[in-house]
Design an enzyme around this catalytic site. Structure first.
Site, PDB file in Angstrom:
ATOM      1  N   ARG A   1      -7.907 -35.173 -29.225  1.00 62.10           N
ATOM      2  CA  ARG A   1      -7.799 -35.656 -27.974  1.00 62.10           C
ATOM      3  C   ARG A   1      -6.261 -35.378 -27.369  1.00 62.10           C
ATOM      4  O   ARG A   1      -6.264 -35.344 -26.201  1.00 62.10           O
ATOM      5  CB  ARG A   1      -8.015 -37.060 -27.945  1.00 62.10           C
ATOM      6  CG  ARG A   1      -9.533 -37.403 -27.949  1.00 62.10           C
ATOM      7  CD  ARG A   1      -9.851 -39.027 -28.388  1.00 62.10           C
ATOM      8  NE  ARG A   1      -9.569 -39.027 -29.739  1.00 62.10           N
ATOM      9  CZ  ARG A   1     -10.007 -39.675 -30.743  1.00 62.10           C
ATOM     10  NH1 ARG A   1     -11.194 -39.976 -30.373  1.00 62.10           N
ATOM     11  NH2 ARG A   1      -9.525 -39.856 -31.825  1.00 62.10           N
TER      12      ARG A   1
ATOM     13  N   GLU B   1      -6.617 -44.254 -44.780  1.00 65.48           N
ATOM     14  CA  GLU B   1      -6.773 -45.604 -45.275  1.00 65.48           C
ATOM     15  C   GLU B   1      -6.979 -45.217 -46.885  1.00 65.48           C
ATOM     16  O   GLU B   1      -6.855 -46.013 -47.691  1.00 65.48           O
ATOM     17  CB  GLU B   1      -8.081 -46.219 -44.677  1.00 65.48           C
ATOM     18  CG  GLU B   1      -8.144 -47.777 -44.858  1.00 65.48           C
ATOM     19  CD  GLU B   1      -8.862 -48.350 -43.904  1.00 65.48           C
ATOM     20  OE1 GLU B   1      -9.763 -47.736 -43.014  1.00 65.48           O
ATOM     21  OE2 GLU B   1      -9.192 -49.586 -44.284  1.00 65.48           O
TER      22      GLU B   1
END
Ligand code: AMP
Length: 174
Positions: free
Chosen positions: A59, A96
């Protein structure tokens, strides 16, 4: 800038349970919203007098391309490992669970370049910190970071403390 929030769609539990995803495609769909975001990013970036923009896949490419054209700056794509065809430099960053790698072309930045990093959203700051290290490895200076969204409930400042960070809107809780 708070009015930009009406162009951002919040999608709960994407890509997995517990993540609130800030969907920027609804901003891209609205010419007025997109223009408003680009105007503000352009204004910030001008104050930093860069000669190049590094845009983060994927993006970040959309904002980076429009801004590079407006500002007449070189645009360098920072991509996930294995996507760029020529000689690359690589940095690893924490996810994560596990790690990931990003790359830029080794000849895209040279000593003395003043670079602004561009992405849509800052979460932990890990991706932008890795992009910053890539620029510095090649002798460039990161003079600023421009993003649309900052998730201020996450500790991105730990990773980006060395940089001047600008975002247009923030969300301070999940
Ligand atoms: P980080 O490295 O943690 O700062 O993650 C930043 C990258 O992950 C950006 O390129 C974002 O597009 C994407 N990202 C992370 N969290 C979210 C979220 N909650 N909503 C939308 N995009 C996200």
């Amino acid at each position: 800038m708070e009015q930009l929030k009406k162009f951002i769609r919040e999608v709960p539990d994407f890509p997995k349970a517990g993540i609130n995803f800030y969907d920027i495609t609804t901003l891209f769909q609205d010419p007025d919203g997109f223009d408003m975001a680009l105007n503000a990013m352009e204004k910030y970036i001008r104050t930093k007098s860069p000669n190049k923009l590094v845009a983060i896949e994927a993006r970040g490419f959309v904002f980076g391309a429009a801004l590079a054209d407006r500002l007449q700056l070189g645009l360098i794509p920072c991509r996930k490992a294995g996507k760029l065809p020529y000689r690359t430099v690589t940095e690893e960053y924490d996810l994560e669970y596990g790690t990931d790698k990003i790359q830029i072309h080794a000849d895209a930045i040279t000593s003395g370049d003043r670079v602004v990093l561009v992405d849509d959203l800052i979460a932990t700051g890990g991706t932008l910190a890795a992009a910053g290290r890539l620029v510095e490895k090649l002798g460039g200076e990161v003079v600023g970071i421009s993003s649309v969204i900052g998730l201020t409930f996450l500790p991105y400042e730990d990773k980006l403390s060395r940089y001047d960070v600008n975002y247009l809107i923030s969300y301070d809780s999940e």
